[in-house]
Write an enzyme that holds these catalytic residues in place. Structure first.
Site, mmCIF file in Angstrom:
data_model
loop_
_atom_site.group_PDB
_atom_site.id
_atom_site.type_symbol
_atom_site.label_atom_id
_atom_site.label_comp_id
_atom_site.label_asym_id
_atom_site.label_seq_id
_atom_site.Cartn_x
_atom_site.Cartn_y
_atom_site.Cartn_z
ATOM 1 N N ASP A 54 0.016 -7.507 1.420
ATOM 2 C CA ASP A 54 0.572 -6.313 1.602
ATOM 3 C C ASP A 54 2.068 -5.932 1.443
ATOM 4 O O ASP A 54 2.772 -5.236 2.422
ATOM 5 C CB ASP A 54 -0.011 -5.558 2.752
ATOM 6 C CG ASP A 54 0.141 -4.095 2.843
ATOM 7 O OD1 ASP A 54 0.291 -3.565 1.733
ATOM 8 O OD2 ASP A 54 0.186 -3.459 3.977
ATOM 9 N N HIS A 112 0.791 -1.242 -0.152
ATOM 10 C CA HIS A 112 -0.109 0.038 -0.020
ATOM 11 C C HIS A 112 0.805 1.262 0.051
ATOM 12 O O HIS A 112 0.610 2.430 -0.286
ATOM 13 C CB HIS A 112 -0.926 -0.212 1.217
ATOM 14 C CG HIS A 112 -0.516 0.351 2.616
ATOM 15 N ND1 HIS A 112 -0.172 -0.689 3.450
ATOM 16 C CD2 HIS A 112 -0.074 1.443 2.983
ATOM 17 C CE1 HIS A 112 0.492 -0.129 4.508
ATOM 18 N NE2 HIS A 112 0.462 1.334 4.350
ATOM 19 N N SER A 155 4.657 2.435 8.006
ATOM 20 C CA SER A 155 4.456 1.574 7.116
ATOM 21 C C SER A 155 5.427 0.897 6.342
ATOM 22 O O SER A 155 6.062 1.863 5.715
ATOM 23 C CB SER A 155 3.133 1.909 6.227
ATOM 24 O OG SER A 155 2.088 1.893 6.919
#
Length: 469
Positions: free
Chosen positions: A140, A110, A213
């Site tokens: 992911d 992402h 992230s």
């Protein structure tokens, strides 16, 4: 008296020093591994502005203050990167880490999704444009490559050795603040999250925020055991629950991307749900456990192996299935075409079924149902109708069932049945039409839970129904 006070203060200081001495020292770990953690920025080309939406859009009435600030940021701030009237390129920030000296870098899918340009900034302030080698939305994970040599790298550890309560550390770029370090403990393992069925997440209380992230999660040996991926939050900021992708899952995907350009996930071909206490009672089980099969996909490995709706999967290749969330990661990480074995409970009997693991296909969109003429029935407090040909076609591979039109107070409402549900089975009896439904309902026992299989928004679900009187 003064001597007593001094003595107490001295003991308190000694006690505090003893507590501090027991806390971990992360300084050497950060010094050694921080150089292998990178900041990732992406640029996405602007799309044509949407007509008819003014730049200074008014705030909707009743909007909470925190949402109003977010709204202003995206709609009115020229630097927000999200205004409908803007024509500027958008940018996003994330983290990553180097896994090979020749420039392979890991981050989240992402973080780099839909990016037209990916720039990696290293701890020595160098910036290099990265190439996306491949990414996998289901786990992911994304693998990048930069043209460089002799880069510092992290050591990969085993998440299976992690224990709940163990200290872990994260390095990343929250809100763009590079080389930020946060620490905490492992609070749970094997967590399943919505949209993350193929990842048994590591749950921690390490402070993770936007920009973290894709960054690494280290154990106390200084080895990466996970990629920080998600947080649970009602505010958009850290609230004490963070989730990391285990490195065994990560490296499995990385190897597939390197060799085949993309990741392939194992597929059984069933839809499953947890066995609740009421459903366990309806199936004659002593305790709720396993994955209850609510749908078997056509031409799937499960159908070819003879798996049936209502089967309860309790083991996969000898490993226990305590809840339905345990099964997808196990199957998903099994190589395609490899044989798997399921232990199931079918109508009270335990059986073993062998199947060949298939390739997980792309998901398909479901078509919503529309109401038809209804026929009333009062025992459950619901109104049902036969399915039209159009509805049967919309319900992929559903040939039987009745459509719930209205739900009044009663046993069905207590069980969670809703308007728009399609009732497919009641206690292993197939419901072909309203006539079947009426006959089955008429003979239902009072005071005993029975399993009802419904179809809701394209997904089959078992519910426990009990008629009190």
């Amino acid at each position: 008296m003064l001597n007593k006070v001094i003595c107490c203060v001295f003991l308190m200081v000694l006690g505090s020093q003893a507590v501090i001495a027991q806390l971990p020292d992360f300084t050497e770990m950060v010094k050694t591994n921080g150089v292998a953690v990178v900041n990732i920025s992406t640029t996405q080309k602007a799309k044509p502005a949407v007509k008819g939406i003014p730049k200074n859009q008014q705030m909707p009435e009743g909007m909470p203050p925190e949402m109003e600030e977010l709204f202003k940021h995206f709609f009115n701030d020229p630097n927000g990167g999200g205004g409908f009237g803007e024509s500027e390129d958008t940018q996003s920030l994330g983290s990553g880490f180097i896994i090979s000296q020749d420039g392979y870098i890991l981050t989240n899918h992402h973080v780099v999704k839909d990016a037209d340009e990916i720039v990696v900034k290293f701890s020595d302030r160098r910036e290099l444009v990265a190439k996306l080698i491949g990414s996998d939305a289901r786990t992911d994970i994304a693998l990048l490559k930069v043209q460089a040599a002799d880069l510092p790298v992290v050591s990969i550890g085993s998440p299976n050795d992690l224990k709940v309560g163990e200290w872990v550390l994260a390095i990343g770029s929250p809100f763009g603040f590079e080389q930020s370090v946060t620490a905490g403990i492992v609070s749970a393992k094997g967590r399943s999250l919505p949209g993350g069925n193929y990842v048994p997440f590591i749950q921690t209380d390490v402070a993770i925020n936007p920009g973290n992230s894709g960054g690494p999660l280290f154990n106390m040996d200084g080895k990466v055991v996970g990629i920080n991926s998600q947080i649970y939050s009602r505010t958009g900021g850290f609230m004490g629950l963070s989730f990391a992708i285990p490195m065994d899952v990560v490296m499995n995907v990385v190897q597939q991307i390197k060799t085949g350009g993309k990741a392939a996930h194992g597929w059984l071909g069933v839809q499953i749900q947890d066995v609740t206490r009421q459903l366990a009672e309806s199936f004659g089980m002593k305790k709720p456990q396993g994955a209850l099969v609510s749908k078997v996909m056509p031409s799937s490995p499960a159908e070819k192996a003879g798996l049936q709706i209502g089967d309860i999967i309790t083991e996969f290749n000898g490993k226990p299935i305590e809840s339905s969330a345990d099964l997808p990661p196990m199957v998903g990480m099994t190589p395609i075409n490899e044989e798997g074995k399921l232990t199931i409970i079918r109508q009270g009997d335990t059986e073993t079924i062998a199947f060949k693991v298939g390739l997980l296909p792309d998901e398909e969109l479901k078509t919503p149902l529309h109401k038809t003429e209804a026929k009333p029935t009062n025992k459950l407090g619901i109104t049902v109708a036969d399915l039209t040909d159009e509805q049967r076609e919309a319900l992929e591979n559903i040939k039987n069932g009745v459509l719930v039109q209205e739900v009044e107070s009663g046993s069905a409402a207590d069980a969670g049945i809703q308007s728009g549900d399609v009732i497919l089975r009641i206690q292993n009896n197939v419901v072909r039409n309203v006539s079947d439904f009426d006959k089955i309902v008429k003979n239902l026992p009072v005071g005993k839970s029975v399993a009802v299989l419904i179809q809701r928004r394209g997904s089959p679900v078992f519910l426990a129904l009990k008629i009190d009187k």
